[in-house]
Scaffold this motif. Structure first.
Motif, PDB file in Angstrom:
ATOM      1  N   ARG A 117       0.859  -1.189   0.000  1.00 47.16           N
ATOM      2  CA  ARG A 117       0.000   0.000   0.000  1.00 47.16           C
ATOM      3  C   ARG A 117       0.887   1.228   0.000  1.00 47.16           C
ATOM      4  O   ARG A 117       1.714   1.402   0.897  1.00 47.16           O
ATOM      5  CB  ARG A 117      -0.916   0.019   1.228  1.00 47.16           C
ATOM      6  N   ALA A 118       0.709   2.054  -1.025  1.00 49.91           N
ATOM      7  CA  ALA A 118       1.488   3.286  -1.158  1.00 49.91           C
ATOM      8  C   ALA A 118       2.987   3.008  -1.088  1.00 49.91           C
ATOM      9  O   ALA A 118       3.737   3.743  -0.455  1.00 49.91           O
ATOM     10  CB  ALA A 118       1.077   4.295  -0.081  1.00 49.91           C
ATOM     11  N   GLY A 119       3.400   1.923  -1.735  1.00 47.78           N
ATOM     12  CA  GLY A 119       4.818   1.594  -1.770  1.00 47.78           C
ATOM     13  C   GLY A 119       5.354   0.959  -0.507  1.00 47.78           C
ATOM     14  O   GLY A 119       6.564   0.844  -0.335  1.00 47.78           O
ATOM     15  N   ARG A 120       4.466   0.504   0.383  1.00 46.13           N
ATOM     16  CA  ARG A 120       4.879  -0.126   1.639  1.00 46.13           C
ATOM     17  C   ARG A 120       4.360  -1.557   1.679  1.00 46.13           C
ATOM     18  O   ARG A 120       3.181  -1.806   1.435  1.00 46.13           O
ATOM     19  CB  ARG A 120       4.325   0.635   2.847  1.00 46.13           C
ATOM     20  N   LEU A 121       5.249  -2.507   1.994  1.00 50.21           N
ATOM     21  CA  LEU A 121       4.863  -3.910   2.087  1.00 50.21           C
ATOM     22  C   LEU A 121       5.325  -4.482   3.422  1.00 50.21           C
ATOM     23  O   LEU A 121       6.517  -4.476   3.738  1.00 50.21           O
ATOM     24  CB  LEU A 121       5.485  -4.718   0.945  1.00 50.21           C
ATOM     25  N   ALA A 122       4.373  -4.955   4.227  1.00 51.64           N
ATOM     26  CA  ALA A 122       4.718  -5.573   5.508  1.00 51.64           C
ATOM     27  C   ALA A 122       5.317  -6.950   5.264  1.00 51.64           C
ATOM     28  O   ALA A 122       4.809  -7.727   4.461  1.00 51.64           O
ATOM     29  CB  ALA A 122       3.472  -5.682   6.391  1.00 51.64           C
ATOM     30  N   ILE A 123       6.409  -7.258   5.964  1.00 55.71           N
ATOM     31  CA  ILE A 123       7.065  -8.568   5.831  1.00 55.71           C
ATOM     32  C   ILE A 123       7.296  -9.141   7.228  1.00 55.71           C
ATOM     33  O   ILE A 123       8.419  -9.428   7.625  1.00 55.71           O
ATOM     34  CB  ILE A 123       8.394  -8.462   5.050  1.00 55.71           C
ATOM     35  N   GLU A 124       6.198  -9.333   7.956  1.00 54.35           N
ATOM     36  CA  GLU A 124       6.283  -9.819   9.331  1.00 54.35           C
ATOM     37  C   GLU A 124       6.982 -11.166   9.423  1.00 54.35           C
ATOM     38  O   GLU A 124       7.636 -11.471  10.413  1.00 54.35           O
ATOM     39  CB  GLU A 124       4.886  -9.919   9.935  1.00 54.35           C
ATOM     40  N   SER A 125       6.831 -11.990   8.380  1.00 54.46           N
ATOM     41  CA  SER A 125       7.418 -13.327   8.425  1.00 54.46           C
ATOM     42  C   SER A 125       8.868 -13.345   7.956  1.00 54.46           C
ATOM     43  O   SER A 125       9.499 -14.403   7.959  1.00 54.46           O
ATOM     44  CB  SER A 125       6.583 -14.286   7.570  1.00 54.46           C
ATOM     45  N   GLY A 126       9.409 -12.188   7.553  1.00 55.44           N
ATOM     46  CA  GLY A 126      10.828 -12.106   7.201  1.00 55.44           C
ATOM     47  C   GLY A 126      11.115 -12.363   5.732  1.00 55.44           C
ATOM     48  O   GLY A 126      10.276 -12.833   4.971  1.00 55.44           O
ATOM     49  N   LEU A 127      12.345 -12.049   5.347  1.00 55.43           N
ATOM     50  CA  LEU A 127      12.754 -12.163   3.951  1.00 55.43           C
ATOM     51  C   LEU A 127      12.834 -13.611   3.489  1.00 55.43           C
ATOM     52  O   LEU A 127      12.598 -13.902   2.312  1.00 55.43           O
ATOM     53  CB  LEU A 127      14.106 -11.471   3.732  1.00 55.43           C
TER      54      LEU A 127
END
Length: 201
Positions: A154-164
């Protein structure tokens, strides 16, 4: 206080109030099986935190990952089936909400407005899966990563709670290649990583 105020906004918007009372929160522990392939479908689940993978046993007995879900429904494809098509396994701890099949099916038959909203939700899922298919045809880790941020963020932001590492599996690349790509984009000033979020600059 509304006892269902803890429901995520998506479910409060989608489900009619009587059906909201049937929804139950379930703690998601890593390694927990929400449903098993071949068993009778009794519920579907909405993931709000963590990660659930849909797996199917391959011909050689190995597990084949069909989908990774960090936000949204799982098992909705089994609503009209006598058996779950695959298994739902938690790979990252979090929380899901359990929605029993019986009251869900009754609400879809009795509430036309809810049925239309449900169809809209399924259409959104089809569009997301099409984007995922398109992403996997792109060449290069950078192209896939930027496509993911643009389509699912969203608006160039991506949540990565589970890690790369988990994200690399979603992109169909090795985690080493993803780490190198993220580091290179950070050095170029095109990407920032902070507090479990990837941010395009």
């Amino acid at each position: 206080m509304n006892p269902h105020a803890s429901l995520p906004a998506e479910l409060l918007t989608l489900l009619p109030p009587p059906l909201q009372t049937a929804v139950e929160p379930v703690a998601l522990e890593r390694g927990k099986t929400l449903f098993a392939q071949g068993t009778r479908p009794v519920a579907l689940f909405y993931v709000v935190r963590g990660e659930v993978v849909l797996e199917r046993a391959g011909r050689q007995g190995q597990a084949v990952v069909l989908q990774r879900v960090r936000r949204g429904f799982v098992a909705e494809a089994s609503m009209q089936s006598s058996r779950y098509h695959c298994s739902g396994l938690a790979t990252v701890a979090g929380q899901v909400f359990r929605l029993p099949m019986t009251p869900l099916k009754a609400a879809l038959q009795d509430d036309c407005r809810f049925a239309v909203r449900w169809i809209g939700m399924l259409n959104d899922e089809v569009r997301r899966l099409r984007a995922q298919t398109e992403r996997l045809t792109l060449k290069g880790v950078e192209a896939r990563l930027l496509h993911l941020i643009e389509t699912e963020g969203r608006a160039g932001r991506l949540a990565i709670e589970s890690g790369l590492k988990s994200l690399s599996a979603q992109l169909g690349v090795t985690h080493e290649a993803l780490y190198r790509t993220v580091a290179a984009l950070e050095q170029q000033g095109r990407l920032a990583r902070r507090d479990g979020v990837l941010l395009l600059r």
